[in-house]
Motif scaffolding. Structure first.
Motif, PDB file in Angstrom:
ATOM      1  N   MET A 189     -11.421 -15.429   8.587  1.00  0.00           N
ATOM      2  CA  MET A 189      -9.952 -15.012   8.423  1.00  0.00           C
ATOM      3  C   MET A 189      -9.901 -13.379   8.098  1.00  0.00           C
ATOM      4  O   MET A 189     -10.765 -13.120   7.418  1.00  0.00           O
ATOM      5  CB  MET A 189      -9.124 -15.444   7.592  1.00  0.00           C
ATOM      6  N   THR A 190      -9.101 -12.784   8.865  1.00  0.00           N
ATOM      7  CA  THR A 190      -8.912 -11.217   8.668  1.00  0.00           C
ATOM      8  C   THR A 190      -8.615 -10.725   7.330  1.00  0.00           C
ATOM      9  O   THR A 190      -7.630 -11.467   6.620  1.00  0.00           O
ATOM     10  CB  THR A 190      -7.925 -10.799   9.542  1.00  0.00           C
ATOM     11  N   GLN A 191      -9.357  -9.736   6.991  1.00  0.00           N
ATOM     12  CA  GLN A 191      -8.912  -9.307   5.307  1.00  0.00           C
ATOM     13  C   GLN A 191      -7.981  -8.245   5.794  1.00  0.00           C
ATOM     14  O   GLN A 191      -8.077  -7.456   6.534  1.00  0.00           O
ATOM     15  CB  GLN A 191     -10.207  -8.641   5.112  1.00  0.00           C
ATOM     16  N   ILE A 192      -6.879  -8.261   5.016  1.00  0.00           N
ATOM     17  CA  ILE A 192      -5.633  -7.650   5.000  1.00  0.00           C
ATOM     18  C   ILE A 192      -5.554  -6.272   4.473  1.00  0.00           C
ATOM     19  O   ILE A 192      -4.535  -5.633   4.574  1.00  0.00           O
ATOM     20  CB  ILE A 192      -4.548  -8.419   4.703  1.00  0.00           C
ATOM     21  N   GLY A 193      -6.638  -6.087   3.365  1.00  0.00           N
ATOM     22  CA  GLY A 193      -6.463  -4.760   2.782  1.00  0.00           C
ATOM     23  C   GLY A 193      -6.629  -3.588   3.308  1.00  0.00           C
ATOM     24  O   GLY A 193      -7.476  -3.157   3.913  1.00  0.00           O
ATOM     25  N   SER A 194      -5.407  -2.823   3.348  1.00  0.00           N
ATOM     26  CA  SER A 194      -5.231  -1.762   3.927  1.00  0.00           C
ATOM     27  C   SER A 194      -4.800  -0.675   3.114  1.00  0.00           C
ATOM     28  O   SER A 194      -4.269  -0.962   1.909  1.00  0.00           O
ATOM     29  CB  SER A 194      -4.127  -1.745   5.375  1.00  0.00           C
ATOM     30  N   PRO A 195      -4.890   0.716   3.208  1.00  0.00           N
ATOM     31  CA  PRO A 195      -4.762   1.807   2.123  1.00  0.00           C
ATOM     32  C   PRO A 195      -3.197   1.577   2.004  1.00  0.00           C
ATOM     33  O   PRO A 195      -2.842   1.835   0.731  1.00  0.00           O
ATOM     34  CB  PRO A 195      -4.959   3.080   3.266  1.00  0.00           C
ATOM     35  N   LEU A 196      -2.156   1.105   2.828  1.00  0.00           N
ATOM     36  CA  LEU A 196      -0.988   1.202   2.316  1.00  0.00           C
ATOM     37  C   LEU A 196      -0.628  -0.119   1.387  1.00  0.00           C
ATOM     38  O   LEU A 196      -0.032   0.289   0.393  1.00  0.00           O
ATOM     39  CB  LEU A 196       0.012   0.804   3.583  1.00  0.00           C
ATOM     40  N   LEU A 197      -1.197  -1.014   1.811  1.00  0.00           N
ATOM     41  CA  LEU A 197      -0.995  -2.401   0.681  1.00  0.00           C
ATOM     42  C   LEU A 197      -1.805  -2.081  -0.758  1.00  0.00           C
ATOM     43  O   LEU A 197      -1.088  -2.428  -1.668  1.00  0.00           O
ATOM     44  CB  LEU A 197      -1.664  -3.593   1.319  1.00  0.00           C
ATOM     45  N   TRP A 198      -3.005  -1.556  -0.583  1.00  0.00           N
ATOM     46  CA  TRP A 198      -3.536  -1.267  -1.875  1.00  0.00           C
ATOM     47  C   TRP A 198      -2.712  -0.237  -2.667  1.00  0.00           C
ATOM     48  O   TRP A 198      -2.598  -0.420  -4.077  1.00  0.00           O
ATOM     49  CB  TRP A 198      -4.907  -0.583  -1.675  1.00  0.00           C
ATOM     50  N   SER A 199      -2.176   0.672  -1.781  1.00  0.00           N
ATOM     51  CA  SER A 199      -1.462   1.782  -2.607  1.00  0.00           C
ATOM     52  C   SER A 199       0.008   1.126  -3.332  1.00  0.00           C
ATOM     53  O   SER A 199       0.198   1.467  -4.546  1.00  0.00           O
ATOM     54  CB  SER A 199      -0.947   3.034  -1.682  1.00  0.00           C
ATOM     55  N   VAL A 200       0.664   0.187  -2.330  1.00  0.00           N
ATOM     56  CA  VAL A 200       1.697  -0.406  -3.105  1.00  0.00           C
ATOM     57  C   VAL A 200       1.543  -1.269  -4.183  1.00  0.00           C
ATOM     58  O   VAL A 200       2.015  -1.073  -5.309  1.00  0.00           O
ATOM     59  CB  VAL A 200       2.487  -1.319  -1.769  1.00  0.00           C
ATOM     60  N   PHE A 201       0.390  -2.031  -4.114  1.00  0.00           N
ATOM     61  CA  PHE A 201       0.001  -2.857  -5.300  1.00  0.00           C
ATOM     62  C   PHE A 201      -0.340  -1.931  -6.309  1.00  0.00           C
ATOM     63  O   PHE A 201       0.005  -2.324  -7.651  1.00  0.00           O
ATOM     64  CB  PHE A 201      -1.155  -3.600  -4.940  1.00  0.00           C
ATOM     65  N   ALA A 202      -1.155  -0.932  -6.319  1.00  0.00           N
ATOM     66  CA  ALA A 202      -1.401  -0.151  -7.408  1.00  0.00           C
ATOM     67  C   ALA A 202      -0.174   0.554  -8.075  1.00  0.00           C
ATOM     68  O   ALA A 202      -0.123   0.579  -9.375  1.00  0.00           O
ATOM     69  CB  ALA A 202      -2.354   1.077  -7.103  1.00  0.00           C
ATOM     70  N   VAL A 203       0.770   0.872  -7.309  1.00  0.00           N
ATOM     71  CA  VAL A 203       2.174   1.461  -7.794  1.00  0.00           C
ATOM     72  C   VAL A 203       2.897   0.423  -8.593  1.00  0.00           C
ATOM     73  O   VAL A 203       3.299   0.621  -9.666  1.00  0.00           O
ATOM     74  CB  VAL A 203       2.808   2.023  -6.666  1.00  0.00           C
ATOM     75  N   LEU A 204       2.930  -0.712  -8.009  1.00  0.00           N
ATOM     76  CA  LEU A 204       3.652  -1.718  -8.707  1.00  0.00           C
ATOM     77  C   LEU A 204       2.980  -2.299 -10.059  1.00  0.00           C
ATOM     78  O   LEU A 204       3.698  -2.318 -10.858  1.00  0.00           O
ATOM     79  CB  LEU A 204       3.717  -2.826  -7.879  1.00  0.00           C
ATOM     80  N   VAL A 205       1.808  -2.207 -10.131  1.00  0.00           N
ATOM     81  CA  VAL A 205       1.211  -2.619 -11.388  1.00  0.00           C
ATOM     82  C   VAL A 205       1.426  -1.469 -12.405  1.00  0.00           C
ATOM     83  O   VAL A 205       1.530  -1.773 -13.398  1.00  0.00           O
ATOM     84  CB  VAL A 205      -0.338  -2.918 -11.394  1.00  0.00           C
ATOM     85  N   ILE A 206       1.124  -0.324 -11.945  1.00  0.00           N
ATOM     86  CA  ILE A 206       1.116   0.852 -12.899  1.00  0.00           C
ATOM     87  C   ILE A 206       2.678   0.830 -13.393  1.00  0.00           C
ATOM     88  O   ILE A 206       2.694   1.049 -14.452  1.00  0.00           O
ATOM     89  CB  ILE A 206       1.080   2.367 -12.307  1.00  0.00           C
ATOM     90  N   ILE A 207       3.590   0.737 -12.529  1.00  0.00           N
ATOM     91  CA  ILE A 207       5.181   0.821 -12.849  1.00  0.00           C
ATOM     92  C   ILE A 207       5.451  -0.442 -13.803  1.00  0.00           C
ATOM     93  O   ILE A 207       5.901  -0.100 -14.959  1.00  0.00           O
ATOM     94  CB  ILE A 207       5.914   0.708 -11.924  1.00  0.00           C
ATOM     95  N   ALA A 208       4.895  -1.685 -13.493  1.00  0.00           N
ATOM     96  CA  ALA A 208       4.919  -2.766 -14.601  1.00  0.00           C
ATOM     97  C   ALA A 208       4.530  -2.434 -15.994  1.00  0.00           C
ATOM     98  O   ALA A 208       5.137  -2.796 -16.867  1.00  0.00           O
ATOM     99  CB  ALA A 208       4.332  -3.910 -13.828  1.00  0.00           C
ATOM    100  N   LEU A 209       3.360  -1.965 -15.895  1.00  0.00           N
ATOM    101  CA  LEU A 209       2.638  -1.682 -17.199  1.00  0.00           C
ATOM    102  C   LEU A 209       3.332  -0.497 -18.139  1.00  0.00           C
ATOM    103  O   LEU A 209       3.537  -0.490 -19.136  1.00  0.00           O
ATOM    104  CB  LEU A 209       1.271  -1.054 -17.027  1.00  0.00           C
ATOM    105  N   ILE A 210       3.929   0.475 -17.343  1.00  0.00           N
ATOM    106  CA  ILE A 210       4.665   1.523 -18.063  1.00  0.00           C
ATOM    107  C   ILE A 210       6.020   0.952 -18.657  1.00  0.00           C
ATOM    108  O   ILE A 210       6.516   1.174 -19.892  1.00  0.00           O
ATOM    109  CB  ILE A 210       5.132   2.446 -16.858  1.00  0.00           C
ATOM    110  N   VAL A 211       6.739   0.066 -17.832  1.00  0.00           N
ATOM    111  CA  VAL A 211       7.880  -0.453 -18.115  1.00  0.00           C
ATOM    112  C   VAL A 211       7.463  -1.337 -19.668  1.00  0.00           C
ATOM    113  O   VAL A 211       8.266  -1.329 -20.580  1.00  0.00           O
ATOM    114  CB  VAL A 211       8.505  -1.387 -17.201  1.00  0.00           C
ATOM    115  N   ASP A 212       6.332  -1.937 -19.381  1.00  0.00           N
ATOM    116  CA  ASP A 212       6.003  -2.970 -20.528  1.00  0.00           C
ATOM    117  C   ASP A 212       5.808  -2.317 -21.793  1.00  0.00           C
ATOM    118  O   ASP A 212       6.216  -2.340 -22.741  1.00  0.00           O
ATOM    119  CB  ASP A 212       4.772  -3.644 -20.063  1.00  0.00           C
ATOM    120  N   PHE A 213       4.989  -0.922 -21.611  1.00  0.00           N
ATOM    121  CA  PHE A 213       4.697  -0.060 -22.952  1.00  0.00           C
ATOM    122  C   PHE A 213       6.035   0.426 -23.302  1.00  0.00           C
ATOM    123  O   PHE A 213       5.961   0.722 -24.539  1.00  0.00           O
ATOM    124  CB  PHE A 213       3.676   1.003 -22.190  1.00  0.00           C
ATOM    125  N   VAL A 214       6.650   0.802 -22.422  1.00  0.00           N
ATOM    126  CA  VAL A 214       7.805   1.509 -23.049  1.00  0.00           C
ATOM    127  C   VAL A 214       9.025   0.450 -23.829  1.00  0.00           C
ATOM    128  O   VAL A 214       9.188   0.783 -24.925  1.00  0.00           O
ATOM    129  CB  VAL A 214       8.972   2.036 -21.749  1.00  0.00           C
TER     130      VAL A 214
END
Length: 323
Positions: free
Chosen positions: A1-26
């Protein structure tokens, strides 16, 4: 099966996690040290689960529009199955965390920060371990058989010791190792990791708690990471499902702390899941069990085990009542 990890998907994922952690810390900073109520834990658990499902839905829509519905269906199902497996196996971590907090008598208002820092460490360490695992599997296919056999053995061991009493931390070699090199105060100084006694800077018990949580999470990752590789070897799905499961651990811990006595049989359910996943991995070149079947098996085992645990706790409660 094709691996779907692209620069766009990795970037979106990283941004979501960072935002979630910032909100959590705040939120953590604004609330300050306080005891997390069961209601608050349920609300935050629902938020983390909703975020995970929203990410999976967004992933499906993106893949459906770019690489086709078949790939979208498979990858979203792999994410959901991996997420459920990682979430269920995380229960073991939480029981150990509960034991650590009890042993070190961590005030309830300080437990939230300790878990938050532990989760950050877990995200970093698991990311490294997953990427290494993906590289090894790509280069050495036979390692899947090793992972499978290891999971079957771990499941059998978990089943055979499922009814044992929790071990004490008094003789824990990891704790002895830390105490050999770190001078520790006999009391807490708020949420600080270090304090000053008699003009000397020494560690507080909180530092040992954080170190124990971080190391123990890595130990448990040795079980859970091979389990997700049995569902998919796509690094993007492996990492995202794992990280989203970890993000909700803190809220899940405070829920479990209130309900721990009601899930006495869950250990056996987790043992069965590990054996099933191990067998799935061992059979991968003979017959590949569909992801939807894996999801159904895992969900059924968890549901039945939790229901039986609840029934057992209700019977024990009635038996303890004065006639």
């Amino acid at each position: 099966m094709t691996q779907i990890g692209s620069p766009l998907l990795w970037s979106v994922f990283a941004v979501l996690v960072i935002i979630a952690l910032i909100v959590d810390f705040v939120a953590l900073k604004n609330q300050g040290p306080h005891r997390v109520t069961f209601r608050e834990a349920v609300i935050w658990s629902a938020i983390w689960v909703a975020l995970s499902f929203a990410f999976n839905a967004g992933l499906w829509f993106y893949l459906d529009g770019t690489v086709g519905r078949e790939v979208a269906n498979v990858k979203s199902m792999e994410f959901l199955t991996g997420y459920l497996i990682e979430k269920s196996l995380a229960v073991d971590n939480l029981f150990v965390f509960l034991m650590i907090f009890t042993y070190f008598a961590v005030p309830q208002e300080f437990q939230k920060r300790a878990l938050t820092i532990g989760i950050i460490a877990a995200i970093v360490l698991r990311t490294v371990m997953i990427l290494i695992g993906a590289i090894l599997i790509e280069k050495f296919h036979w390692i899947l058989y090793f992972f499978g056999a290891f999971l079957v053995y771990t499941g059998w061991k978990m089943w055979s010791h499922g009814g044992d009493e929790e071990e004490s931390l008094d003789d824990n070699p990891l704790l002895k190792f830390f105490k050999r090199f770190i001078k520790v105060s006999d009391k807490y100084d708020g949420e600080k990791f270090f304090t000053v006694q008699n003009g000397v800077k020494i560690a507080t018990p909180m530092l040992l708690v954080i170190l124990m949580i971080g190391v123990i999470d890595v130990v448990f990752a040795v079980d859970s990471i091979p389990a997700i590789f049995a569902i998919t070897t796509d690094p993007f799905i492996v990492l995202t499902s794992n990280i989203f499961a970890i993000l909700g651990l803190r809220a899940m811990f405070f829920m479990l702390a209130e309900l721990a006595n009601r899930f006495s049989l869950l250990q056996y359910g987790l043992a069965i899941i590990l054996v099933f996943i191990g067998c799935k991995m061992l059979l991968i070149d003979i017959y590949k069990i569909p992801v939807v079947v894996s999801l159904g098996v895992v969900a059924t085992i968890l549901t039945v085990t939790m229901w039986l645990s609840w029934k057992r706790s209700e019977q024990e409660k009635k038996a303890a009542e004065p006639s």
